[in-house]
Motif scaffolding. Structure first.
Motif, PDB file in Angstrom:
ATOM      1  N   PHE A  67       0.913  -1.347   0.026  1.00 55.69           N
ATOM      2  CA  PHE A  67      -0.071  -0.122  -0.032  1.00 55.69           C
ATOM      3  C   PHE A  67       0.929   1.452  -0.090  1.00 55.69           C
ATOM      4  CE2 PHE A  67      -2.553   3.307   2.294  1.00 55.69           C
ATOM      5  CZ  PHE A  67      -3.283   3.548   0.968  1.00 55.69           C
ATOM      6  N   ILE A  68       0.753   2.079  -1.116  1.00 55.37           N
ATOM      7  CA  ILE A  68       1.532   3.297  -1.239  1.00 55.37           C
ATOM      8  C   ILE A  68       0.654   4.489  -1.032  1.00 55.37           C
ATOM      9  CG2 ILE A  68       3.114   4.441  -2.865  1.00 55.37           C
ATOM     10  CD1 ILE A  68       3.690   1.880  -4.407  1.00 55.37           C
ATOM     11  N   ALA A  69       1.112   5.354  -0.198  1.00 52.95           N
ATOM     12  CA  ALA A  69       0.409   6.539   0.009  1.00 52.95           C
ATOM     13  C   ALA A  69       0.968   7.682  -0.502  1.00 52.95           C
ATOM     14  CB  ALA A  69       0.159   6.905   1.523  1.00 52.95           C
ATOM     15  N   PHE A  70       0.265   8.764  -1.045  1.00 50.40           N
ATOM     16  CA  PHE A  70       0.827  10.120  -1.436  1.00 50.40           C
ATOM     17  C   PHE A  70       0.474  11.165  -0.706  1.00 50.40           C
ATOM     18  CE2 PHE A  70      -0.069  14.019  -3.442  1.00 50.40           C
ATOM     19  CZ  PHE A  70       1.147  14.558  -4.183  1.00 50.40           C
ATOM     20  N   ILE A  71       1.158  12.026  -0.083  1.00 48.91           N
ATOM     21  CA  ILE A  71       0.667  13.130   0.662  1.00 48.91           C
ATOM     22  C   ILE A  71       1.511  14.370  -0.105  1.00 48.91           C
ATOM     23  CG2 ILE A  71      -0.027  12.261   2.623  1.00 48.91           C
ATOM     24  CD1 ILE A  71       2.800  12.957   3.918  1.00 48.91           C
ATOM     25  N   THR A  72       0.939  15.721  -0.019  1.00 43.86           N
ATOM     26  CA  THR A  72       1.866  16.786  -0.207  1.00 43.86           C
ATOM     27  C   THR A  72       2.183  17.359   0.893  1.00 43.86           C
ATOM     28  OG1 THR A  72       0.163  17.224  -2.069  1.00 43.86           O
ATOM     29  CG2 THR A  72       1.558  19.109  -1.434  1.00 43.86           C
ATOM     30  N   CYS A  73       3.740  17.501   0.804  1.00 39.41           N
ATOM     31  CA  CYS A  73       4.518  18.147   2.005  1.00 39.41           C
ATOM     32  C   CYS A  73       4.105  19.491   2.232  1.00 39.41           C
ATOM     33  CB  CYS A  73       5.985  18.012   1.751  1.00 39.41           C
ATOM     34  SG  CYS A  73       6.547  16.309   1.548  1.00 39.41           S
ATOM     35  N   LEU A 126       6.349  11.436  -1.340  1.00 41.62           N
ATOM     36  CA  LEU A 126       6.227  12.612  -0.639  1.00 41.62           C
ATOM     37  C   LEU A 126       6.182  13.959  -1.748  1.00 41.62           C
ATOM     38  CD1 LEU A 126       8.821  12.463   2.104  1.00 41.62           C
ATOM     39  CD2 LEU A 126       6.525  12.379   2.396  1.00 41.62           C
ATOM     40  N   GLY A 127       5.009  14.459  -1.822  1.00 42.32           N
ATOM     41  CA  GLY A 127       4.865  15.472  -3.172  1.00 42.32           C
ATOM     42  C   GLY A 127       5.616  16.962  -2.523  1.00 42.32           C
ATOM     43  N   ILE A 152      12.035   6.684  10.401  1.00 41.67           N
ATOM     44  CA  ILE A 152      10.993   5.960   9.289  1.00 41.67           C
ATOM     45  C   ILE A 152      11.701   5.076   8.367  1.00 41.67           C
ATOM     46  CG2 ILE A 152       9.526   6.608   7.347  1.00 41.67           C
ATOM     47  CD1 ILE A 152       8.441   7.761   9.887  1.00 41.67           C
ATOM     48  N   LYS A 153      11.538   3.837   8.361  1.00 40.04           N
ATOM     49  CA  LYS A 153      12.239   2.615   7.788  1.00 40.04           C
ATOM     50  C   LYS A 153      11.691   2.469   6.609  1.00 40.04           C
ATOM     51  CE  LYS A 153      14.195   2.317  11.982  1.00 40.04           C
ATOM     52  NZ  LYS A 153      15.437   2.930  12.157  1.00 40.04           N
ATOM     53  N   ILE A 154      10.638   2.513   6.144  1.00 38.93           N
ATOM     54  CA  ILE A 154      10.075   2.253   4.910  1.00 38.93           C
ATOM     55  C   ILE A 154      10.637   3.170   3.575  1.00 38.93           C
ATOM     56  CG2 ILE A 154       7.729   1.459   5.756  1.00 38.93           C
ATOM     57  CD1 ILE A 154       6.696   4.260   4.951  1.00 38.93           C
ATOM     58  N   PRO A 155      10.626   2.611   2.533  1.00 38.72           N
ATOM     59  CA  PRO A 155      10.919   3.520   1.264  1.00 38.72           C
ATOM     60  C   PRO A 155      10.462   4.749   1.145  1.00 38.72           C
ATOM     61  CG  PRO A 155      10.632   1.367   0.644  1.00 38.72           C
ATOM     62  CD  PRO A 155      10.297   1.285   1.852  1.00 38.72           C
ATOM     63  N   LEU A 156      10.919   5.962   0.880  1.00 41.43           N
ATOM     64  CA  LEU A 156      10.188   7.251   0.570  1.00 41.43           C
ATOM     65  C   LEU A 156      10.761   7.456  -0.803  1.00 41.43           C
ATOM     66  CD1 LEU A 156      11.184   9.001   3.847  1.00 41.43           C
ATOM     67  CD2 LEU A 156       9.104   7.976   3.156  1.00 41.43           C
ATOM     68  N   VAL A 157       9.968   8.057  -1.481  1.00 42.08           N
ATOM     69  CA  VAL A 157      10.182   8.760  -2.975  1.00 42.08           C
ATOM     70  C   VAL A 157       9.459  10.176  -2.875  1.00 42.08           C
ATOM     71  CG1 VAL A 157      10.161   6.578  -3.958  1.00 42.08           C
ATOM     72  CG2 VAL A 157       8.308   7.870  -4.168  1.00 42.08           C
TER      73      VAL A 157
END
Ligand SMILES: Cc1ncc(COP(=O)(O)O)c(C=O)c1O
Lengths: 260, 296
Positions: free
Chosen positions: A15-21, A46-47, A88-93
């Motif tokens: 499950f991949i989530a998008f948010i706007t920083c 991370l937008g 935060i251990k998960i991958p971030l893009v």
């Protein structure tokens, strides 16, 4: 190769989530990231807000505007990521538009990404044919440049899939981001075309997915490894503002549950 | 192509009217995206488009001007590509739009060249045109680019001045960027956020410039100069009074340059100014600029 593969390891449906920083402020963004990690999100996009986000529907456009109006900048977002990255251990893009990266200086931007632990970049206004603008720099710093494949990609699917890195972002429907009640695209044949050319790189479907039922349906398509949700989360943030982290956490939990 | 529906963006409304006319002629559906600010200051053209059977969609996002109309037309196109063709109105956007539009607009310099050689038996010394995205300017320049003796001058909208934030002078105040599918010069802040530009002229009120102009600027073949609202309005009034021609406020920017330049040149020198449109659409805005309300 970056850490993105971890999100999809052991046949996990991600499950991949998008948010706007910076929507509504960076402090809340941090809390949302923690809350999402605690509730099982596998990867976060991370937008970095842009003044003119041409691939976004009204919901994410409004988030970009709120963030920019509150004075968020690329440097402030880099600092925010620096502060949380140990926990935060998960991958971030990062997801942002070409000019945000180009104007910062591609080398400086992507080098910073690598230093602060950003695993990949999604640039919706960078077509495959123009990726040389950023790809050599991404390779230099080991940041994956993630490719998108849309219902209109047709005979470009083969070449895009062959060179894909990180994960393949399958755009579920025509049009811009935003919640959709129904997704009618023949995704099976798109995924088949991808898998014929690239059996390994994980595929995630995004654009229009908001309910656990939709997530489940999408994730069951053979060859699909995850789903991406953006607008549905941004709506929760728009509604609850600085109180959003718990509500977003609840939502993430329900989406992740549908994928197990 | 099997398309039955045309979409277009428009600033001043000239391209919108053209697209609506073509659609009416071809019996196609037509939808025009126009910044809400521009629908107000170019109301005559909104009426014309509707008269021609087009639907005009006022775009409220961003600054409610040309840039936002382009973004919205692009968004619409991604959602409806099977039956819809996007007829982009300037030499901008992703390839091949800049070259398609340039090839059509090049008729301007072909005709200028033919006619000036017929009448004067020599090439002009200066060719000048206004630059929004840059279509009438590239069209005016195209067949003269190899004629090194012909000076090419593009006139950008300086709005309230290039030392203010209320300007749309891209070459003067912008820097290299990537936006709307092209790599070119853009007005932007230090983080690459596109600037909310301003000009009295809806057609020049755009934060970028077509990539071929960026190139002509870089190699020094063409020169780009800023012209303020005030200078353009003065030129608008001057041509109306002296020649009985009411030029578009966009074209008045180029005219202003010619008016300033002419006294410095010998009498036998030739300046060609492209009058890219007529000024009926601008009368109420210019009157308002001068403190007069002619709408009631
Ligand atoms: C009369 C007129 N001239 C010029 C322009 C500017 O466009 P371009 O720079 O593409 O010629 C416009 C745009 O709307 C216009 O209406």
């Amino acid at each position: 190769m970056s850490n993105i593969k971890n999100a999809f390891a052991n046949n996990n449906k991600a499950f991949i989530a998008f948010i706007t920083c910076g929507d509504p402020d960076l402090d809340t963004t941090k809390k949302i990231i923690y809350s999402m990690q605690n509730n099982g999100v596998d990867l976060i996009e991370l937008g970095i807000p842009f003044s003119d986000p041409t691939a976004e529907g009204v919901v994410i456009q409004a988030a970009n505007l709120r963030a920019l109006t509150n004075g968020v900048t690329t440097d402030k977002i880099f600092n925010m990521v620096r502060e949380i990255r140990n926990d935060i251990k998960i991958p971030l893009v990062f997801m942002t538009y070409a000019n945000v990266i180009f104007s910062y200086g591609a080398d400086k931007f992507i080098k910073t990404c690598s230093e602060i632990g950003i695993d990949g970049l999604i640039i919706p206004d960078l077509p495959f044919e123009e990726k040389e603008e950023f790809l050599p720099v991404c390779k230099k710093y080991n940041v994956d440049l993630i490719s998108m494949i849309a219902p209109t990609s047709e005979n470009r699917i083969a070449k895009i899939a062959k060179e894909a890195e990180g994960f393949i972002y399958i755009v579920s429907s025509l049009g811009v981001t935003g919640v959709r009640s129904e997704i009618k695209t023949d995704l099976n044949s798109i995924v088949n075309a991808i898998r014929k050319n690239n059996p390994d790189t994980p595929c995630a479907i995004g654009f229009g997915i908001s309910t656990p039922e939709q997530a489940k349906t999408m994730a069951q398509i053979p060859g699909v490894n995850g789903v991406i949700t953006g607008s549905a989360i941004i709506k929760i943030i728009a509604q609850h503002g600085t109180n959003a982290p718990d509500f977003v956490g609840e939502y993430v939990k329900s989406m992740k549950a549908a994928l197990i | 192509m099997g398309k039955t529906r045309l979409i277009a963006e428009t600033g001043a409304g000239q391209h919108g009217v053209a697209a609506a006319t073509a659609a009416a002629l071809m019996d196609m559906q037509c939808v025009v995206f126009m910044g809400i600010e521009d629908t107000q200051r170019q109301a005559l053209n909104v009426y014309k488009m509707k008269l021609l059977g087009a639907e005009v969609i006022p775009v409220e996002t961003g600054t409610g001007t040309l840039k936002d109309a382009v973004s919205e037309a692009m968004r619409e196109w991604t959602s409806r590509i099977a039956d819809t063709h996007y007829c982009l109105g300037s030499v901008m956007g992703p390839h091949p739009f800049p070259v398609i539009v340039r090839d059509f607009q090049a008729v301007i310099s072909r005709e200028i060249k033919e006619q000036i050689l017929q009448r004067e038996n020599k090439l002009p010394d200066i060719v000048t045109a206004c630059v929004g995205g840059g279509s009438n300017a590239i069209g005016s320049f195209w067949h003269f680019i190899k004629d090194e003796s012909v000076k090419l001058v593009g006139c950008e909208a300086a709005g309230k001045g290039v030392d203010t934030f209320e300007t749309a002078a891209t070459i003067t105040t912008g820097r290299l960027g990537i936006f709307h599918g092209m790599k070119s010069y853009f007005c932007q802040d230090e983080y690459g956020q596109i600037a909310p530009v301003y000009s009295i002229s809806a057609g020049l009120d755009y934060p970028g410039i077509g990539p071929e102009h960026a190139y002509l600027h870089d190699i020094g073949r063409a020169e780009y100069i800023p012209v303020t609202d005030e200078e353009a309005v003065c030129a608008f009034e001057y041509l109306s009074r002296t020649e009985g021609i009411i030029p578009a406020i966009e074209s008045a920017h180029a005219l202003s340059y010619a008016i300033k330049k002419a006294p410095e040149l010998d009498k036998d020198k030739i300046i060609v100014v492209t009058i890219s449109g007529r000024g009926d659409k601008d009368c109420s805005s210019v009157a308002k600029y001068r403190g007069e309300n002619i709408n009631e």
